[in-house]
Scaffold this active site. Structure first.
Site, PDB file in Angstrom:
ATOM      1  N   ASN A  92       0.856  -1.189   0.000  1.00 36.76           N
ATOM      2  CA  ASN A  92       0.000   0.000   0.000  1.00 36.76           C
ATOM      3  C   ASN A  92       0.895   1.242   0.000  1.00 36.76           C
ATOM      4  O   ASN A  92       0.794   2.116   0.849  1.00 36.76           O
ATOM      5  CB  ASN A  92      -0.954  -0.008   1.199  1.00 36.76           C
ATOM      6  N   GLY A 125       6.419   8.167   0.534  1.00 36.09           N
ATOM      7  CA  GLY A 125       7.459   7.942   1.543  1.00 36.09           C
ATOM      8  C   GLY A 125       8.249   6.673   1.237  1.00 36.09           C
ATOM      9  O   GLY A 125       9.483   6.649   1.312  1.00 36.09           O
ATOM     10  N   HIS A 126       7.538   5.593   0.899  1.00 41.34           N
ATOM     11  CA  HIS A 126       8.233   4.349   0.539  1.00 41.34           C
ATOM     12  C   HIS A 126       9.093   4.555  -0.713  1.00 41.34           C
ATOM     13  O   HIS A 126      10.222   4.070  -0.788  1.00 41.34           O
ATOM     14  CB  HIS A 126       7.217   3.244   0.230  1.00 41.34           C
ATOM     15  N   SER A 151       0.379   4.733   5.176  1.00 38.15           N
ATOM     16  CA  SER A 151      -0.550   3.837   4.471  1.00 38.15           C
ATOM     17  C   SER A 151      -1.940   3.939   5.066  1.00 38.15           C
ATOM     18  O   SER A 151      -2.925   3.646   4.401  1.00 38.15           O
ATOM     19  CB  SER A 151      -0.057   2.399   4.559  1.00 38.15           C
TER      20      SER A 151
END
Ligand code: PAF
Length: 280
Positions: free
Chosen positions: A28, A32-33, A188
Site C-alpha cells: 500500500n 514515503g516508501h 498507508s
C-alpha cells in the site's frame, strides 16, 4: 523489476549481486516508501523491496485483515522508482510453521509509547525484520544496507538496537518523513480517513510543531506542555494515546529541555490511528 515469491526465487535474483540495498514494506505504498527506494539506490548494486503484511505485528483487534493490499499498483510504483527485485512472500513462505522463535527487543525501549499502546508490536516488527534481513542479505558479501522511514521513529530505534546487539553486518539508514502539502505525514493508513477527517488530520503534526516550538523557545515545564497538547487534540474530537517530548537517545522523559529531544504523538481520529514525530 524481478519479482520473487519464494526464497529460491529471491536467491536466484540476488545471486549475481553482492551489496543489496533493502527497503522492507507492508505494501500500500506511498511517496514515503518510494523516496526510500530512491534513497537506497546508490547504496547497493541491487535495490530490493519487500511487501509482506506481517500478522505478527498486529494485535487481534487491529486492521490486519483490512490492511489495504494494492499489489498491481505497488508493483508499478516500485518499478518506476527503480526497484530491481521485489520480494513478496506469502505467509506460508515466510512463516511455514508458527514462528515460535521471536526477537524480544529490550523492554526499556520497546514497552514505551507504541509498545505501551500496541503490546507485542515491536516483537512482531523485530522478528519479521530479522527474518527479512536473513532472506535478503544471506548471499550478500560486504556492504548491506536497509532503509526505514523516520516517521516510525521508535521502530527505527528498535531496529538499530537489534542490529547492534546481534552484531548484524547491516547499516540501517533512516529516511526523512514525507508529508503532504499541508504537513500531514504520509502513511498507508491515511487512506482510511474520510474527507473531513483528512482535513483535520494535519492537526496532529501541527500540535507536535506547537510543542516543539515551545521547547525551542525555552519552555521547561514539559509535563504541562504535554498535557496542553493532549487537551487541544481532545477538544477537536481526537482520542490521543500520547503526545510527549522524549530524549532522542532512549525515548525516556528528559531531565531538562536542554537535551536533544524529539516530540512524538499517536492519536486516533475516528477509527484511524495516526502517529507522527518531530525532532526538536
Ligand atoms: O514499517 C513497516 O512498514 C513495517 O513495520 C515493516 C518494517 C515493513 C515490518 O513489517
Amino acid at each position: 523489476m524481478r519479482i520473487a515469491h519464494t526464497l529460491e526465487e529471491l536467491r536466484a535474483h540476488l545471486s549475481a549481486h553482492q551489496h543489496p540495498a533493502f527497503v522492507p514494506t507492508m505494501g500500500n505504498l506511498h511517496a514515503g516508501h518510494l523516496a526510500l527506494v530512491r534513497q537506497a539506490k546508490p547504496f547497493g548494486d541491487v535495490t530490493v523491496a519487500s511487501i509482506f503484511v506481517n500478522r505478527l505485528q498486529f494485535l487481534p483487534h487491529e486492521d490486519f485483515d483490512s490492511y489495504p493490499r494494492t499489489w498491481e499498483r505497488d508493483c508499478t510504483l516500485l518499478a518506476d522508482a527503480g526497484c530491481d527485485v521485489l520480494f513478496a512472500p506469502s505467509e506460508k513462505v515466510l512463516y511455514p510453521e508458527p514462528q515460535t522463535f521471536k526477537i524480544q527487543p529490550t523492554p526499556a525501549l520497546a514497552d514505551l509509547l507504541e509498545g505501551q499502546f500496541r503490546p507485542g508490536f515491536f516483537v512482531g516488527v523485530a522478528t519479521v525484520v530479522m527474518k527479512l534481513f536473513t532472506c535478503v542479505f544471506s548471499e550478500a558479501k560486504g556492504k548491506r544496507t536497509a532503509f526505514f522511514g523516520q516517521k516510525d521513529y521508535q521502530q527505527l530505534m528498535v531496529i538499530r538496537r537489534m542490529v547492534q546487539q546481534f552484531a548484524l553486518p547491516i547499516d540501517v539508514v533512516g529516511g526523512p518523513t514525507q508529508r503532504d502539502a499541508d504537513g500531514l505525514a504520509l502513511s498507508s493508513r491515511n487512506g482510511y480517513l474520510s474527507p473531513a477527517e483528512r482535513a483535520e488530520a494535519v492537526q496532529l503534526s501541527k500540535t507536535l510543531q506547537t510543542l516543539a516550538a515551545a521547547l525551542r523557545a525555552g519552555a521547561s515545564d514539559i509535563p504541562a506542555l504535554e498535557a496542553q497538547a493532549m487537551d487541544s487534540l481532545r477538544a477537536r474530537g481526537w482520542a490521543p494515546d500520547y503526545l510527549v517530548a522524549r530524549r532522542r537517545s532512549d525515548l525516556l522523559p528528559p531531565e531538562s529541555a536542554d537535551e536533544p529531544l524529539v516530540v512524538l504523538g499517536a492519536a486516533r481520529l475516528g477509527s484511524t490511528r495516526l502517529i507522527d514525530n518531530l525532532e526538536v
